[in-house]
Design an enzyme around this catalytic site. Structure first.
Site, short mmCIF file in Angstrom:
data_model
loop_
_atom_site.label_atom_id
_atom_site.label_comp_id
_atom_site.label_asym_id
_atom_site.label_seq_id
_atom_site.Cartn_x
_atom_site.Cartn_y
_atom_site.Cartn_z
CB SER A 175 50.26 -41.83 53.09
OG SER A 175 49.73 -41.09 52.06
CE LYS A 198 49.09 -37.19 53.11
NZ LYS A 198 49.91 -38.53 53.45
#
Length: 265
Positions: free
Chosen positions: A60, A121
């Site tokens: 990701s 993230k």
């Protein structure tokens, strides 16, 4: 016949005290245990207070972080919370010596819907910001984060997939590269998210392969409470190819080239 006799020991020569062998062995063992215990205590203190290693299990955050990266996270970057302690103990909320994360920081955190899971993230929205994605372009408080297309490249972890590498640059000069898998993908168009006080809006750099704040907490991240932050990602120490394992010594040198002591940007 010649007779020999042993000379009696001289009275001037001091006698050497007899030390039972077992006593010396016990002393050696005790000293070794002390050294090991001190080493473990030091390592635990560093792990708890200062730095903690993590491995990257998903794609990701490509291309900046890839599967197999061994990452060092700074715990004192934002102060300490229960999330930054081992096993997420049931302590009161808040952060000790808390500091606000900056837009663009790459952050390791405990997933709000399942704190046993540790995710990574990038911070896109700060408390009070208004964040929206339109056609894959991110805007914060009505201002678009500028994008510079670079080249069509193979996805690092899935080489058969072709993606557009895009450089995003903040007004303060901070910059990073994202992957764009094409138009019309889920998450390319969102409503306006208003980030409450004490929370952050998070996104993965692999924009079409990241469950993040564009999705609710039971699917992705939702808006991230500051108390869930473990720390800031600082350095990729090394990176192993998929399939390498601590339990298979012959794979220990299967390093991915160019990913040793690489700063996280």
């Amino acid at each position: 016949m010649t007779h020999t006799t042993e000379a009696a020991p001289s009275a001037d020569v001091p006698s050497i005290p007899h030390v039972p062998p077992s006593r010396g062995l016990v002393h050696e063992v005790v000293e070794s245990v002390k050294v090991i215990a001190m080493g473990l205590l030091f390592a635990t203190a560093v792990h708890t207070i200062a730095f903690q290693p993590f491995t990257i299990p998903s794609s990701s955050m490509e291309p900046g972080l890839v599967i197999g990266d061994y990452l060092v996270v700074s715990k004192f970057a934002y102060g300490w919370s229960r999330a930054s302690l081992p096993f997420n103990p049931p302590l009161p909320g808040g952060r000790l010596f808390g500091r606000t994360a900056e837009r663009g920081d790459v952050v390791v955190f405990r997933r709000p819907s399942d704190p046993k899971q540790t995710w990574v993230k990038r911070v896109i929205g700060l408390p009070g910001d208004r964040v929206q994605v339109s056609g894959g372009v991110v805007s914060v408080n009505g201002t678009v984060i500028p994008r510079t297309p670079l080249d069509v490249v193979p996805d690092h972890d899935m080489p058969t997939r072709r993606v557009l590498a895009v450089r995003e640059t903040l007004a303060d000069g901070r910059t990073w590269v994202t992957y764009d898998g094409g138009s019309g993908r889920p998450g390319d168009d969102t409503d306006v998210f208003v980030v409450p006080e004490g929370q952050y809006f998070m996104m993965g750099d692999n924009r079409d392969n990241s469950l993040d704040s564009r999705w609710p907490a039971d699917v992705g991240v939702g808006l991230l409470p500051a108390g869930n932050i473990v720390g800031r990602a600082e350095l990729v120490v090394a990176s192993w190819t998929p399939g390498a394992s601590l339990y298979m010594p012959w794979t220990w040198l299967n390093l991915q080239p160019g990913r040793v002591f690489r700063p996280v940007r």
